[in-house]
Write a protein that holds these residues in place. Structure first.
Motif, PDB file in Angstrom:
ATOM      1  N   MET A   1       0.837  -1.179   0.000  1.00 19.89           N
ATOM      2  CA  MET A   1       0.000   0.000   0.000  1.00 19.89           C
ATOM      3  C   MET A   1       0.885   1.246   0.000  1.00 19.89           C
ATOM      4  SD  MET A   1      -3.060   1.190   2.498  1.00 19.89           S
ATOM      5  CE  MET A   1      -3.942  -0.198   1.882  1.00 19.89           C
ATOM      6  N   THR A   2       0.451   2.231  -0.742  1.00 22.31           N
ATOM      7  CA  THR A   2       1.181   3.486  -0.833  1.00 22.31           C
ATOM      8  C   THR A   2       1.097   4.248   0.472  1.00 22.31           C
ATOM      9  OG1 THR A   2       0.643   3.628  -3.174  1.00 22.31           O
ATOM     10  CG2 THR A   2       1.366   5.642  -2.123  1.00 22.31           C
ATOM     11  N   ARG A   3       2.190   4.892   0.811  1.00 20.41           N
ATOM     12  CA  ARG A   3       2.224   5.728   2.005  1.00 20.41           C
ATOM     13  C   ARG A   3       2.291   7.183   1.566  1.00 20.41           C
ATOM     14  NH1 ARG A   3       6.503   7.617   6.069  1.00 20.41           N
ATOM     15  NH2 ARG A   3       5.148   7.995   7.839  1.00 20.41           N
ATOM     16  N   TYR A   4       1.497   8.018   2.206  1.00 24.30           N
ATOM     17  CA  TYR A   4       1.523   9.453   1.931  1.00 24.30           C
ATOM     18  C   TYR A   4       1.978  10.162   3.196  1.00 24.30           C
ATOM     19  CZ  TYR A   4      -1.302   8.037  -2.011  1.00 24.30           C
ATOM     20  OH  TYR A   4      -1.755   7.402  -3.136  1.00 24.30           O
ATOM     21  N   ILE A   6       1.875  13.455   3.522  1.00 25.34           N
ATOM     22  CA  ILE A   6       0.948  14.582   3.694  1.00 25.34           C
ATOM     23  C   ILE A   6      -0.431  14.173   3.195  1.00 25.34           C
ATOM     24  CG2 ILE A   6       0.387  16.963   2.995  1.00 25.34           C
ATOM     25  CD1 ILE A   6       2.891  16.882   4.698  1.00 25.34           C
ATOM     26  N   LEU A   7      -1.449  14.414   4.031  1.00 24.36           N
ATOM     27  CA  LEU A   7      -2.840  14.223   3.626  1.00 24.36           C
ATOM     28  C   LEU A   7      -3.552  15.554   3.807  1.00 24.36           C
ATOM     29  CD1 LEU A   7      -5.187  12.347   2.759  1.00 24.36           C
ATOM     30  CD2 LEU A   7      -5.613  11.958   5.199  1.00 24.36           C
ATOM     31  N   VAL A   8      -4.006  16.142   2.698  1.00 25.63           N
ATOM     32  CA  VAL A   8      -4.721  17.409   2.755  1.00 25.63           C
ATOM     33  C   VAL A   8      -6.210  17.123   2.654  1.00 25.63           C
ATOM     34  CG1 VAL A   8      -5.147  19.618   1.621  1.00 25.63           C
ATOM     35  CG2 VAL A   8      -2.829  18.721   1.731  1.00 25.63           C
ATOM     36  N   ALA A   9      -6.952  17.533   3.668  1.00 30.05           N
ATOM     37  CA  ALA A   9      -8.408  17.399   3.660  1.00 30.05           C
ATOM     38  C   ALA A   9      -8.984  18.674   3.065  1.00 30.05           C
ATOM     39  CB  ALA A   9      -8.922  17.187   5.076  1.00 30.05           C
ATOM     40  N   MET A  34       2.036  13.111  -1.442  1.00 28.95           N
ATOM     41  CA  MET A  34       0.866  13.811  -0.920  1.00 28.95           C
ATOM     42  C   MET A  34      -0.404  13.257  -1.546  1.00 28.95           C
ATOM     43  SD  MET A  34      -0.036  17.836  -1.379  1.00 28.95           S
ATOM     44  CE  MET A  34      -1.742  18.310  -1.539  1.00 28.95           C
ATOM     45  N   ALA A  35      -1.451  13.230  -0.741  1.00 30.20           N
ATOM     46  CA  ALA A  35      -2.792  12.896  -1.224  1.00 30.20           C
ATOM     47  C   ALA A  35      -3.761  13.950  -0.708  1.00 30.20           C
ATOM     48  CB  ALA A  35      -3.218  11.510  -0.747  1.00 30.20           C
ATOM     49  N   ALA A  36      -4.836  14.162  -1.462  1.00 32.97           N
ATOM     50  CA  ALA A  36      -5.903  15.067  -1.037  1.00 32.97           C
ATOM     51  C   ALA A  36      -7.166  14.235  -0.866  1.00 32.97           C
ATOM     52  CB  ALA A  36      -6.128  16.158  -2.074  1.00 32.97           C
ATOM     53  N   ALA A 102      -8.398   7.432   6.857  1.00 27.72           N
ATOM     54  CA  ALA A 102      -7.496   7.496   5.700  1.00 27.72           C
ATOM     55  C   ALA A 102      -6.063   7.744   6.156  1.00 27.72           C
ATOM     56  CB  ALA A 102      -7.944   8.579   4.729  1.00 27.72           C
ATOM     57  N   ALA A 103      -5.890   8.627   7.134  1.00 30.73           N
ATOM     58  CA  ALA A 103      -4.550   8.921   7.648  1.00 30.73           C
ATOM     59  C   ALA A 103      -3.903   7.663   8.218  1.00 30.73           C
ATOM     60  CB  ALA A 103      -4.610  10.015   8.708  1.00 30.73           C
ATOM     61  N   GLU A 104      -4.687   6.880   8.928  1.00 34.23           N
ATOM     62  CA  GLU A 104      -4.168   5.644   9.501  1.00 34.23           C
ATOM     63  C   GLU A 104      -3.873   4.611   8.401  1.00 34.23           C
ATOM     64  OE1 GLU A 104      -5.735   2.535  12.801  1.00 34.23           O
ATOM     65  OE2 GLU A 104      -5.957   4.675  13.257  1.00 34.23           O
ATOM     66  N   LYS A 105      -4.796   4.475   7.468  1.00 32.27           N
ATOM     67  CA  LYS A 105      -4.643   3.501   6.382  1.00 32.27           C
ATOM     68  C   LYS A 105      -3.386   3.761   5.556  1.00 32.27           C
ATOM     69  CE  LYS A 105      -7.005   1.817   2.236  1.00 32.27           C
ATOM     70  NZ  LYS A 105      -8.234   1.894   1.432  1.00 32.27           N
ATOM     71  N   TYR A 106      -3.117   5.030   5.258  1.00 32.11           N
ATOM     72  CA  TYR A 106      -1.978   5.384   4.407  1.00 32.11           C
ATOM     73  C   TYR A 106      -0.743   5.790   5.202  1.00 32.11           C
ATOM     74  CZ  TYR A 106      -5.360   5.154   0.660  1.00 32.11           C
ATOM     75  OH  TYR A 106      -6.316   4.713  -0.227  1.00 32.11           O
ATOM     76  N   LYS A 107      -0.774   5.584   6.518  1.00 30.79           N
ATOM     77  CA  LYS A 107       0.363   5.875   7.395  1.00 30.79           C
ATOM     78  C   LYS A 107       0.881   7.309   7.197  1.00 30.79           C
ATOM     79  CE  LYS A 107       1.878   1.041   7.550  1.00 30.79           C
ATOM     80  NZ  LYS A 107       0.580   0.525   7.613  1.00 30.79           N
ATOM     81  N   VAL A 108      -0.048   8.243   7.255  1.00 28.57           N
ATOM     82  CA  VAL A 108       0.240   9.657   7.024  1.00 28.57           C
ATOM     83  C   VAL A 108       1.047  10.236   8.179  1.00 28.57           C
ATOM     84  CG1 VAL A 108      -0.914  11.923   6.895  1.00 28.57           C
ATOM     85  CG2 VAL A 108      -1.774   9.989   5.553  1.00 28.57           C
ATOM     86  N   HIS A 109       1.996  11.080   7.844  1.00 25.96           N
ATOM     87  CA  HIS A 109       2.789  11.782   8.853  1.00 25.96           C
ATOM     88  C   HIS A 109       2.068  13.043   9.325  1.00 25.96           C
ATOM     89  CE1 HIS A 109       5.828  14.595  10.396  1.00 25.96           C
ATOM     90  NE2 HIS A 109       6.429  13.509  10.834  1.00 25.96           N
TER      91      HIS A 109
END
Length: 144
Positions: A1-4, A6-9, A34-36, A102-109
């Protein structure tokens, strides 16, 4: 799974646009991923479908802005049906939970979001932003 990192809501509001730019600047500076995310919550399926279509437009705009800044932005669109809102603040909690999941799923910093959304009433800190700040297990940056 891809890791992001930064996650911008985003919801397309002015505060969200500030968060988008902040997230893109951080992403570009550190050469990270980064993902939005856009969360569409509707009481009826038809309402949710309209919000999903709006979410696609908002996320496409974020991707275009990112491309102009030299940042590759991945899109995450979440649709949630809530047949009834059991209590005041349930909508904000639902949106916040989707962002946190989503932050947990993608291991967001770092989660980056606006201080108020397009429908927020609280002038200090929006309900979604407040819920994310309180419950996040990662760093949260609130753009104002």
């Amino acid at each position: 799974m891809t890791r992001y990192e930064i996650l911008v809501a985003t919801d397309g509001s002015d505060y969200a646009k500030k968060a988008e730019i902040a997230g893109m600047k951080i992403t570009k500076s550190y050469n990270i991923r980064m993902a939005a995310i856009y969360v569409a919550v509707g009481r009826k399926d038809s309402e949710r479908e309209e919000l999903v279509a709006k979410g696609e437009e908002v996320l496409n705009h974020v991707v275009e802005t990112g491309a102009q800044m030299g940042v590759d932005v991945q899109k995450i669109l979440v649709g949630v049906s809530m047949q009834r809102m059991p209590k005041m603040g349930a909508l904000a909690d639902t949106v916040a939970r989707a962002i946190l999941d989503a932050a947990e799923k993608y291991k967001v910093h770092t989660i980056v979001l606006g201080g108020r959304g397009e429908s927020e009433i609280n002038p200090e800190l929006g309900n979604v932003a407040e819920a994310v700040v309180r419950k996040a297990k990662c760093t949260v940056l609130v753009a104002r």
